[in-house]
Write a protein that holds these residues in place. Sequence first.
Motif, short mmCIF file in Angstrom:
data_model
loop_
_atom_site.label_atom_id
_atom_site.label_comp_id
_atom_site.label_asym_id
_atom_site.label_seq_id
_atom_site.Cartn_x
_atom_site.Cartn_y
_atom_site.Cartn_z
N ASP A 30 0.85 -1.18 0.00
CA ASP A 30 0.00 0.00 0.00
C ASP A 30 0.89 1.23 0.00
OD1 ASP A 30 -2.43 1.63 0.49
OD2 ASP A 30 -1.45 1.97 2.42
N ASN B 201 -0.84 -4.98 0.49
CA ASN B 201 -2.14 -4.60 -0.05
C ASN B 201 -3.08 -5.80 -0.06
OD1 ASN B 201 -1.27 -6.15 -2.20
ND2 ASN B 201 -0.84 -4.41 -3.53
N ARG C 13 -3.29 -3.02 4.40
CA ARG C 13 -4.38 -2.03 4.27
C ARG C 13 -5.18 -2.43 3.04
NH1 ARG C 13 -4.13 3.74 1.72
NH2 ARG C 13 -6.20 4.54 2.19
#
Length: 736
Positions: free
Chosen positions: A301, A308, A371
Amino acid sequence: MADISWPNRNTPALPMGGGTGGGNHLSLRSLAACEPFLAVAGIGAWMYEAGGRLWWSAETRRIHGVAADFTPSRDAAISFYAPEARAEISAALEAAILDGAPWDLELPIVRADGQSRRVRARGRRVDARACAPVMVMGTFEDVTARHESAARAAHELALRARTETLLRDVIAGIPAALSVYDHDERLILVNDSYRGLLPGNETLMIKGERLADIITRKVMADHYVPEVSASDPPEVRRAWVSDYLRRHRSNGYARIFHLKNDKWMQASTAMSTSGNIVSIRTDITPLMRAERELRRRAEEDSLTGLANREMLLAGLEGLATGGRSGLVVLLDVDFFKAVNDGLGHAAGDLLLRLTGRRLQRCLRDGDTAARLAGDEFALIVHGPKQPAEIQGFLSRLMTTLRRPMRLGANRYGPSVSIGVTAFPAPGANAKTLLANADAALYEAKRQGRARATVFDASLAARVVRRTRLADQLRRAISERRLVAALQPQQRVSDGGVMGFEALARWQQDGVWVSPAEFVAIAEETGLAQPLGLQVMDSAMAGFAAMLATGLEPGHLAVNVSTAQLLSDDFLETVKRLLARHGLPAGRLEVEVTETVLLDRSIARIGQTLEALRALGVSLAMDDFGTGYASLSHLTSFPVDRIKIDQSFTKAIGECGDKGLIARTLIGLGKGLGLEVIAEGVETEQQRQFLVNHGCSGIQGYLFARPMLADDALRWLAAKPRVARNRSFGILRSGSR
């Protein structure tokens, strides 16, 4: 001048040499006798009597391309020379006659047939003391072939020199590192790029050295770290060198080296037809670093540096049924939109970055923090298995995440909602694990946020029910089985009906489904827009039936979702429904919640609300005080009414503040010139409190419950009519 190419017996002898009297004598006959021997060598002869005759041998005539009966002369002989050579041959002849200077020249001539040839002309004077007049004699040789060969050789030599120079320049100038080993694997060529490949390389790449010795020295110089180093055991180094040599000797060998100082080299070799091994090393460090950066961007991220969604899903594969135990954790930062809107996007980004750092501090090696999107994070935590271990980890996680932080000039106390599921789980996969954690997160939010919920059997049953309800709701909407219930709103000033609020109702298999349940499902599954449209249509039909019987129902309040307000055709849909049911726009009131005004598309929503207001539709802010809209929203948007949430109404008479919030909201509305309606009024004490503090209207079970359209019509018909002192067309005359 007569031709004397073959002399007769009476031809006088010519003295040769430096003696007088009886020394060596040369006659034309003796020259003619020697001619066959000269012809074998391709050499012609000639003799010239100064100021007189000129004799040519047969080979001389052949070289000039003239016939046997050709009579040569000095001028004719000189004219055969190329124009640029005539002065030189004439001067040489004169010098020989006058000074006795011999000559030996290579000059161009043009034969009688026009061919250009190159000849070697030699001559010298016969001893002037032995004869008179002066005689000059010499040889004449066609050296065209030799001259052309020499020219070609010179050209080839020059070309080779240029080629070698060019090759050296190319080898020195190419960015690739180049080395060449002969068939004995001795270094015969290396360019500067190779020497400068790594520190100390110039002292290790020595011409004439064997490849094995060079590689061994480079290993000891740590040139191939991290693959092999000088500190490795000798047998390890020898095995690595042996493998290197085996690969290097293979035609078409290619591989990539990761060298020290984080350098990357692509190595390739080729075997020439002469048996030489050409080795090329290309520095691909920028390419590999770019590839690494692209991979990092694809896996991380960009804001927080965490993994991610794709990396998290990859990490979940195999965990569902694997041997290791642990937790999949999903968490949301509560009230993140309020931070973004109140403190700015920079503060929101900082909140996410700090949350990411705190998550990483809670993990151990082998765990993953990611995230997923917006303010949603996920963890894969190995280890916790027993309920006590799970609760202990969640407690530490909550404590860490809730610690106050500094967002610019503001001190902020974060709040998070957490959903947890354990792995391995029978029959589960990566998608199932994520869905279970998401269901637990949803439950944590439903219970009031700022808490952690663990997925269990009861929650699984609710997930199954929600999934089933979502499918049933989709079919119900397509079959137009959703209807509107109408709940009256009482005007405080005279007790009359000021309007009705439309509430969604759905019956499945003979059982009414709670709106709190299916409306949330509709919002999660993208059904909010068609659901809202169907409820509005049903509500307008029931409301129009009241008007058709001559009753006065006031206004019709309809809740509208964010999805509806963002729809491109929402305004036209409202116009079409009003026209279908014959309702004036002034009868319709659109209710929006504070959360709608916090949406990122607020500018577009504001335009839609302004267009509705221009159409004549009134606007109300529902559940006021429960969200995080600022007071500026009340002055920035065309709101006519605010509705006090039932939680504040319920507090009247129950809490020590004696309805402080409700009283404050009423005062705020009156100060802004807005009507105020209180929801959830169930007791006379609540009603009296609201009346005493100037509330405009009430809505709740004390006055009337929600009813289907036919029941609402009968209810209204049974109510006594209350005269009003203003027409419905100017209902908003007291508002902004």
